[in-house]
Write an enzyme that holds these catalytic residues in place. Structure first.
Site, mmCIF file in Angstrom:
data_model
loop_
_atom_site.group_PDB
_atom_site.id
_atom_site.type_symbol
_atom_site.label_atom_id
_atom_site.label_comp_id
_atom_site.label_asym_id
_atom_site.label_seq_id
_atom_site.Cartn_x
_atom_site.Cartn_y
_atom_site.Cartn_z
ATOM 1 N N TRP A 111 -5.712 8.305 45.088
ATOM 2 C CA TRP A 111 -4.837 7.369 44.373
ATOM 3 C C TRP A 111 -3.639 6.678 45.128
ATOM 4 O O TRP A 111 -2.848 5.870 44.381
ATOM 5 C CB TRP A 111 -4.770 7.713 43.028
ATOM 6 C CG TRP A 111 -5.772 7.907 42.055
ATOM 7 C CD1 TRP A 111 -6.329 7.150 41.314
ATOM 8 C CD2 TRP A 111 -6.746 9.106 41.960
ATOM 9 N NE1 TRP A 111 -7.533 7.543 40.589
ATOM 10 C CE2 TRP A 111 -7.600 8.896 41.087
ATOM 11 C CE3 TRP A 111 -6.555 10.308 42.834
ATOM 12 C CZ2 TRP A 111 -8.597 9.802 40.881
ATOM 13 C CZ3 TRP A 111 -7.629 11.355 42.529
ATOM 14 C CH2 TRP A 111 -8.593 11.017 41.461
ATOM 15 N N GLU A 163 -15.508 1.853 43.253
ATOM 16 C CA GLU A 163 -14.608 1.028 42.307
ATOM 17 C C GLU A 163 -13.714 0.343 43.358
ATOM 18 O O GLU A 163 -12.376 0.192 42.998
ATOM 19 C CB GLU A 163 -13.959 2.025 41.328
ATOM 20 C CG GLU A 163 -14.746 2.764 40.445
ATOM 21 C CD GLU A 163 -13.903 3.787 39.574
ATOM 22 O OE1 GLU A 163 -12.814 3.869 39.346
ATOM 23 O OE2 GLU A 163 -14.713 4.405 38.644
ATOM 24 N N TRP A 221 -7.061 0.778 42.830
ATOM 25 C CA TRP A 221 -6.401 1.953 42.324
ATOM 26 C C TRP A 221 -6.875 3.161 43.387
ATOM 27 O O TRP A 221 -6.209 4.190 43.517
ATOM 28 C CB TRP A 221 -6.605 2.500 41.284
ATOM 29 C CG TRP A 221 -8.095 2.400 40.587
ATOM 30 C CD1 TRP A 221 -9.081 3.321 40.781
ATOM 31 C CD2 TRP A 221 -8.540 1.193 40.018
ATOM 32 N NE1 TRP A 221 -10.421 3.044 40.130
ATOM 33 C CE2 TRP A 221 -10.012 1.357 39.727
ATOM 34 C CE3 TRP A 221 -8.186 -0.019 39.534
ATOM 35 C CZ2 TRP A 221 -10.888 0.443 39.189
ATOM 36 C CZ3 TRP A 221 -9.022 -0.806 38.921
ATOM 37 C CH2 TRP A 221 -10.467 -0.637 39.041
ATOM 38 N N TYR A 248 -15.630 1.107 32.376
ATOM 39 C CA TYR A 248 -15.450 2.125 30.944
ATOM 40 C C TYR A 248 -15.322 1.020 29.767
ATOM 41 O O TYR A 248 -14.560 -0.052 29.987
ATOM 42 C CB TYR A 248 -14.147 2.896 31.182
ATOM 43 C CG TYR A 248 -14.753 4.033 32.182
ATOM 44 C CD1 TYR A 248 -14.428 3.992 33.749
ATOM 45 C CD2 TYR A 248 -14.532 5.202 31.568
ATOM 46 C CE1 TYR A 248 -15.059 4.980 34.492
ATOM 47 C CE2 TYR A 248 -15.015 6.548 32.417
ATOM 48 C CZ TYR A 248 -14.971 6.396 33.981
ATOM 49 O OH TYR A 248 -15.461 7.312 34.574
ATOM 50 N N GLU A 275 -20.809 5.139 36.477
ATOM 51 C CA GLU A 275 -20.023 5.815 35.522
ATOM 52 C C GLU A 275 -19.591 5.005 34.365
ATOM 53 O O GLU A 275 -19.311 3.765 34.593
ATOM 54 C CB GLU A 275 -18.584 5.906 36.362
ATOM 55 C CG GLU A 275 -18.283 7.266 37.243
ATOM 56 C CD GLU A 275 -16.961 7.148 37.919
ATOM 57 O OE1 GLU A 275 -15.877 7.034 36.988
ATOM 58 O OE2 GLU A 275 -17.022 7.190 39.144
ATOM 59 N N TRP A 310 -18.855 10.260 32.512
ATOM 60 C CA TRP A 310 -17.782 11.053 33.257
ATOM 61 C C TRP A 310 -17.771 12.438 32.413
ATOM 62 O O TRP A 310 -18.344 12.760 31.433
ATOM 63 C CB TRP A 310 -16.509 10.319 33.322
ATOM 64 C CG TRP A 310 -15.801 10.864 34.831
ATOM 65 C CD1 TRP A 310 -14.595 11.251 34.949
ATOM 66 C CD2 TRP A 310 -16.251 10.778 36.225
ATOM 67 N NE1 TRP A 310 -14.358 11.647 36.424
ATOM 68 C CE2 TRP A 310 -15.615 11.174 36.987
ATOM 69 C CE3 TRP A 310 -17.600 10.386 36.554
ATOM 70 C CZ2 TRP A 310 -15.612 11.481 38.308
ATOM 71 C CZ3 TRP A 310 -17.927 10.564 37.821
ATOM 72 C CH2 TRP A 310 -16.700 11.179 38.817
ATOM 73 N N ARG A 311 -16.581 13.312 33.114
ATOM 74 C CA ARG A 311 -16.787 14.865 32.693
ATOM 75 C C ARG A 311 -15.821 14.985 31.368
ATOM 76 O O ARG A 311 -15.211 14.342 31.074
ATOM 77 C CB ARG A 311 -15.850 15.365 34.066
ATOM 78 C CG ARG A 311 -14.630 14.898 34.150
ATOM 79 C CD ARG A 311 -13.877 15.289 35.406
ATOM 80 N NE ARG A 311 -12.462 15.211 35.392
ATOM 81 C CZ ARG A 311 -11.629 16.277 35.546
ATOM 82 N NH1 ARG A 311 -12.405 17.701 35.153
ATOM 83 N NH2 ARG A 311 -10.408 16.175 35.294
HETATM 84 C C1 BMA Z 1 -11.136 10.855 37.373
HETATM 85 C C2 BMA Z 1 -10.400 11.894 36.279
HETATM 86 C C3 BMA Z 1 -9.651 12.795 37.023
HETATM 87 C C4 BMA Z 1 -10.596 13.509 38.064
HETATM 88 C C5 BMA Z 1 -11.346 12.417 38.938
HETATM 89 C C6 BMA Z 1 -12.207 13.096 40.084
HETATM 90 O O1 BMA Z 1 -11.803 10.051 36.607
HETATM 91 O O2 BMA Z 1 -11.359 12.515 35.693
HETATM 92 O O3 BMA Z 1 -9.172 13.954 36.261
HETATM 93 O O4 BMA Z 1 -9.919 14.541 38.986
HETATM 94 O O5 BMA Z 1 -11.853 11.506 38.390
HETATM 95 O O6 BMA Z 1 -13.110 13.661 39.473
#
Ligand code: BMA
Length: 365
Positions: A134, A186, A191, A257, A289, A320-321
């Site tokens: 970033w 992206e 970013w 998103y 994503e 995503w996570r």
């Molecule tokens: C981003 C967030 C961060 C993560 C990054 C890489 O969108 O979820 O916390 O470190 O992705 O997975």
């Protein structure tokens, strides 16, 4: 078990349908070619559900064997599993999201053996400044790592580590495990250091071309499918502005998103453009994503995501996570989550495909 059998029968009954269409790597392994051809067919039959870091952790837990927040809610695993390799380039033992790389190797094998699909992203560090992915403080980063650039040698070291990791992905019978690789994502935003305002279109394309050539031809890696993955965009021209070429890209994808009321309209536009282009080019389309305000909009899964994507032929959508200790930041539901009932409806909808269905399809054969 839910629905299905139709997709499986279609795959089995019409094996010749996409038989002549190959991934971009002329030396792609047999399993990679099969994955590609099956995804080409599958994208017309259903939408696979994917989740980033589904197996290593979820809301309130880390490294619990066999556990998955998605499975806790609907009884089944996702069909697509996202993994992140950021910090591999530093020689670290674990990723920027604190997942050990040897664990990721094991999970990738588990997924392959159950007939699921692995996709890898790479938020790798800024090779010029030493900052994070970033760090957008310099517009010289991409140029600096291309051949002739002052950080080219460092970039090769990064790629060598990446190549070692990819080449370690083998099943018990010694075959390489096919992986969908999605670097430099992206880039229609600014970013990441490879973003739109941080490098020229020519340098972005050159970075892609150099990278694929190095991994494929110098490192002899032939079990990757490559994904071009933008962030939001308005027009086809904008989507393809930095497209590095049909000869190196296998999947056309976008990240998007839900950031407000205009999301369904934007999604409709992006999904329409990408699915049409993928069909024209005989490539695979995906929503690589996403994530929405699922705690507040508890019917987001069916009313927003599914209803908007239903008319389009995309192979998968990946959310995503779920950070282990930040429930408000989870993009998938977890046990007791307010959107759980709706997610079960999403799961039961004939359009969506999860692990159990994909396992029956033998996508690597
Ligand atoms: C981003 C967030 C961060 C993560 C990054 C890489 O969108 O979820 O916390 O470190 O992705 O997975």
């Amino acid at each position: 078990m839910k629905k299905l059998f139709l997709p499986m029968m279609v795959l089995l009954c019409f094996p010749a349908m996409a038989a002549e269409i190959n991934p971009t790597d002329p030396k792609a392994t047999k399993e990679t070619v099969s994955l590609y051809r099956n995804l080409l067919k599958l994208q017309h039959l259903g939408l696979m559900f994917g989740h980033q870091d589904d197996l290593p952790y979820g809301n309130g837990w880390i490294y619990e064997d066999g556990r998955s927040d998605v499975k806790d809610v609907c009884g089944d695993y996702p069909a697509v599993y996202g993994w992140e390799l950021g910090h591999l380039e530093l020689g670290a033992r674990y990723s920027l999201d604190s997942v050990h790389f040897d664990k990721i190797q094991g999970f990738i094998k588990t997924v392959y053996q159950r007939g699921g699909i692995n996709t890898i992203s790479w938020h790798f560090r800024n090779p010029l400044t030493g900052g994070t992915a970033w760090d957008v403080s310099s517009k010289e980063v991409v140029a600096s790592i291309l051949p002739g650039g002052i950080k080219h040698a460092l970039y090769l070291q990064y790629l060598d580590k990446l190549a070692d990791f990819m080449l370690s992905l083998k099943s018990d019978d010694g075959k390489f495990i096919p992986v969908i690789f999605r670097p430099f994502h992206e880039h229609t935003g600014s970013w990441f250091w490879w973003g739109k305002n941080l490098c020229t279109a020519d340098d972005y394309k050159a970075l892609w071309r150099f990278t694929v050539k190095y991994l494929r031809d110098t490192k002899n890696i032939h079990h990757l499918l490559y994904t071009y993955s933008t962030d939001r965009f308005n027009t086809l021209e904008e989507y393809v502005e930095r497209y590095p070429g049909d000869d190196i890209i296998d999947l056309l994808a976008f990240d998007l998103y839900d950031r407000g009321a205009d999301f369904p309209d934007i999604l409709k536009n992006c999904a329409g453009i990408v699915s049409k282009l993928a069909a024209e080019k005989n490539k695979i389309g995906a929503m690589s994503e996403t994530g929405g305000p699922i705690a507040k909009e508890t019917q987001w899964w069916t009313k927003t995501l599914l209803e908007t994507l239903r008319p389009f032929d995309l192979a998968y959508v990946l959310v995503w996570r779920n950070p282990a200790h930040k429930p408000e930041a989870a993009f998938a539901p977890y046990k007791g989550h307010p959107s759980s009932d709706d997610f079960i409806k999403f799961y039961n909808d004939p359009k969506t495909l999860f692990q159990k269905e994909i396992s029956q399809m033998n996508i690597y054969k």
